[in-house]
Motif scaffolding. Structure first.
Motif, PDB file in Angstrom:
ATOM      1  N   SER A   3       0.944  -1.158   0.132  1.00 35.65           N
ATOM      2  CA  SER A   3       0.081  -0.265   0.078  1.00 35.65           C
ATOM      3  C   SER A   3       0.973   1.049   0.091  1.00 35.65           C
ATOM      4  O   SER A   3       0.634   2.132  -0.691  1.00 35.65           O
ATOM      5  CB  SER A   3      -0.955   0.051   1.006  1.00 35.65           C
ATOM      6  OG  SER A   3      -1.507   1.014   1.349  1.00 35.65           O
ATOM      7  N   LEU A   4       1.981   1.231   0.862  1.00 33.25           N
ATOM      8  CA  LEU A   4       3.025   2.365   0.915  1.00 33.25           C
ATOM      9  C   LEU A   4       3.513   2.549  -0.451  1.00 33.25           C
ATOM     10  O   LEU A   4       3.749   3.951  -1.041  1.00 33.25           O
ATOM     11  CB  LEU A   4       4.035   2.364   1.981  1.00 33.25           C
ATOM     12  CG  LEU A   4       4.872   3.072   2.133  1.00 33.25           C
ATOM     13  CD1 LEU A   4       4.516   4.620   2.328  1.00 33.25           C
ATOM     14  CD2 LEU A   4       5.974   2.810   3.057  1.00 33.25           C
ATOM     15  N   THR A   6       2.240   1.819  -3.505  1.00 35.37           N
ATOM     16  CA  THR A   6       1.220   2.509  -4.332  1.00 35.37           C
ATOM     17  C   THR A   6       1.195   3.997  -3.965  1.00 35.37           C
ATOM     18  O   THR A   6       0.841   4.691  -5.130  1.00 35.37           O
ATOM     19  CB  THR A   6      -0.156   1.868  -3.958  1.00 35.37           C
ATOM     20  OG1 THR A   6      -0.159   0.516  -4.384  1.00 35.37           O
ATOM     21  CG2 THR A   6      -1.378   2.350  -4.978  1.00 35.37           C
ATOM     22  N   THR A   7       1.011   4.346  -2.850  1.00 32.14           N
ATOM     23  CA  THR A   7       0.799   5.678  -2.493  1.00 32.14           C
ATOM     24  C   THR A   7       2.040   6.637  -3.104  1.00 32.14           C
ATOM     25  O   THR A   7       1.847   7.742  -3.619  1.00 32.14           O
ATOM     26  CB  THR A   7       0.763   5.771  -1.013  1.00 32.14           C
ATOM     27  OG1 THR A   7      -0.250   5.046  -0.464  1.00 32.14           O
ATOM     28  CG2 THR A   7       0.714   7.281  -0.499  1.00 32.14           C
ATOM     29  N   VAL A   8       3.392   6.047  -2.973  1.00 34.00           N
ATOM     30  CA  VAL A   8       4.610   6.583  -3.218  1.00 34.00           C
ATOM     31  C   VAL A   8       4.606   6.720  -4.781  1.00 34.00           C
ATOM     32  O   VAL A   8       4.889   7.648  -5.397  1.00 34.00           O
ATOM     33  CB  VAL A   8       5.680   5.688  -3.044  1.00 34.00           C
ATOM     34  CG1 VAL A   8       7.128   6.204  -3.513  1.00 34.00           C
ATOM     35  CG2 VAL A   8       6.009   6.075  -1.463  1.00 34.00           C
ATOM     36  N   SER A  10       1.751   6.915  -6.681  1.00 34.04           N
ATOM     37  CA  SER A  10       0.842   7.976  -7.279  1.00 34.04           C
ATOM     38  C   SER A  10       1.331   9.562  -7.085  1.00 34.04           C
ATOM     39  O   SER A  10       0.889  10.466  -7.727  1.00 34.04           O
ATOM     40  CB  SER A  10      -0.461   7.690  -6.427  1.00 34.04           C
ATOM     41  OG  SER A  10      -0.457   8.012  -5.233  1.00 34.04           O
ATOM     42  N   GLN A  11       2.127   9.603  -6.002  1.00 36.49           N
ATOM     43  CA  GLN A  11       2.590  10.970  -5.809  1.00 36.49           C
ATOM     44  C   GLN A  11       4.138  11.272  -6.533  1.00 36.49           C
ATOM     45  O   GLN A  11       4.310  12.447  -6.806  1.00 36.49           O
ATOM     46  CB  GLN A  11       3.034  11.156  -4.153  1.00 36.49           C
ATOM     47  CG  GLN A  11       1.800  10.654  -3.235  1.00 36.49           C
ATOM     48  CD  GLN A  11       2.090  11.158  -1.902  1.00 36.49           C
ATOM     49  OE1 GLN A  11       3.248  11.505  -1.357  1.00 36.49           O
ATOM     50  NE2 GLN A  11       0.852  10.916  -1.063  1.00 36.49           N
ATOM     51  N   SER A 199       1.149   3.852   6.873  1.00 35.91           N
ATOM     52  CA  SER A 199       0.044   4.539   6.302  1.00 35.91           C
ATOM     53  C   SER A 199       0.032   6.035   6.744  1.00 35.91           C
ATOM     54  O   SER A 199      -0.789   6.754   5.909  1.00 35.91           O
ATOM     55  CB  SER A 199      -1.144   4.015   6.708  1.00 35.91           C
ATOM     56  OG  SER A 199      -1.521   4.010   8.187  1.00 35.91           O
ATOM     57  N   PRO A 201       0.877   9.817   5.918  1.00 35.28           N
ATOM     58  CA  PRO A 201       1.098  10.427   4.673  1.00 35.28           C
ATOM     59  C   PRO A 201       2.351  11.207   4.614  1.00 35.28           C
ATOM     60  O   PRO A 201       3.112  11.124   3.807  1.00 35.28           O
ATOM     61  CB  PRO A 201       0.252  11.722   4.739  1.00 35.28           C
ATOM     62  CG  PRO A 201      -0.417  11.713   6.129  1.00 35.28           C
ATOM     63  CD  PRO A 201      -0.290  10.293   6.670  1.00 35.28           C
ATOM     64  N   ALA A 204       5.015   8.589   3.326  1.00 34.31           N
ATOM     65  CA  ALA A 204       5.030   8.540   1.709  1.00 34.31           C
ATOM     66  C   ALA A 204       5.922   9.964   1.139  1.00 34.31           C
ATOM     67  O   ALA A 204       6.456  10.027   0.319  1.00 34.31           O
ATOM     68  CB  ALA A 204       3.566   8.600   0.979  1.00 34.31           C
ATOM     69  N   GLN A 205       5.552  10.897   1.865  1.00 37.51           N
ATOM     70  CA  GLN A 205       6.106  12.154   1.380  1.00 37.51           C
ATOM     71  C   GLN A 205       7.415  12.186   1.729  1.00 37.51           C
ATOM     72  O   GLN A 205       8.273  12.576   0.617  1.00 37.51           O
ATOM     73  CB  GLN A 205       5.595  13.401   2.241  1.00 37.51           C
ATOM     74  CG  GLN A 205       6.096  14.740   1.900  1.00 37.51           C
ATOM     75  CD  GLN A 205       5.566  15.841   2.698  1.00 37.51           C
ATOM     76  OE1 GLN A 205       4.522  15.766   3.407  1.00 37.51           O
ATOM     77  NE2 GLN A 205       5.861  17.119   2.483  1.00 37.51           N
TER      78      GLN A 205
END
Length: 215
Positions: A3-4, A6-8, A10-11, A199, A201, A204-205
């Protein structure tokens, strides 16, 4: 971890996948060897998902990265690391676990995975000290394995400081054997325990900033 990733992705708009040192697949070398159109003639950015500079971060990952250079151009970004940027995520997870940091005589056990590396343990202690300074609350470092105070020992230290309510803040990214151990210790002591950080934010940032910085 998936999941992490996937977030990275997308960003950062970079094709992102997870590899594992042990227990799961793909391995780091296998992940590098997987053919993808997105990686044609492009460097591969590697980042260790570790918050401290323990053995995995300073020995295992660099060794594996060196082994992958025969397959592609690799840019090693080290590890995620830790710092005051994590404090909002830690505090949010504690609030979700039921601890109100604004209440007087409130203490926090900041528990990391633990390491035989003294520098890695010191990084956790330094973050605990920074948190104590910024928020004016009692924060004690602890470790789920290896040397250093255990969760019960850190809770005892908070009680000696006069804390009437405490909770355990988990300085780890994902669930696993060590987070289970921490949860059991917290429950045995009758205190709430916060969830891991993957999870958040802020994590990921931080990853996006690290992998998109030119080296």
């Amino acid at each position: 971890m998936q999941s992490l990733a996937t977030t990275v992705q997308s960003q950062s708009h970079l094709a992102t996948s997870v590899a594992f040192l042990e227990h799961n697949e793909p391995t780091v070398v296998d992940a590098v060897r997987l053919p993808t159109a997105d990686r044609t003639n492009q460097p591969l950015h590697v980042l260790g998902l570790f918050l401290s500079s323990g053995y995995h971060a300073t020995v295992d990952v660099p060794h594996l990265v060196a082994a992958t250079t025969q397959y592609t151009q690799v840019v090693d970004h080290g590890s995620v690391g830790m710092g005051p940027w994590l404090l909002p995520a830690l505090e949010r997870n504690l609030a979700e676990a039921g601890l109100d940091l604004s209440q007087p005589r409130t203490g926090v056990v900041l528990v990391a995975a633990g390491s035989s590396n003294a520098e890695a343990r010191e990084e956790t202690a330094e973050l605990a000290a920074a948190w104590r300074y910024v928020r004016g609350i009692s924060v004690q470092p602890a470790y789920a394995s290896g040397q250093g105070p255990t969760v019960p020992e850190a809770l005892e230290a908070l009680a000696l400081e006069g804390c009437q309510r405490s909770a355990v803040s988990t300085l780890m990214l994902a669930p696993g054997v060590l987070t289970d151990r921490v949860t059991e210790s917290a429950r045995a002591a009758g205190v709430p325990v916060a969830a891991p950080l993957a999870s958040a934010p802020e994590v990921a940032q931080q990853i996006v900033e690290l992998v998109t910085t030119t080296k």
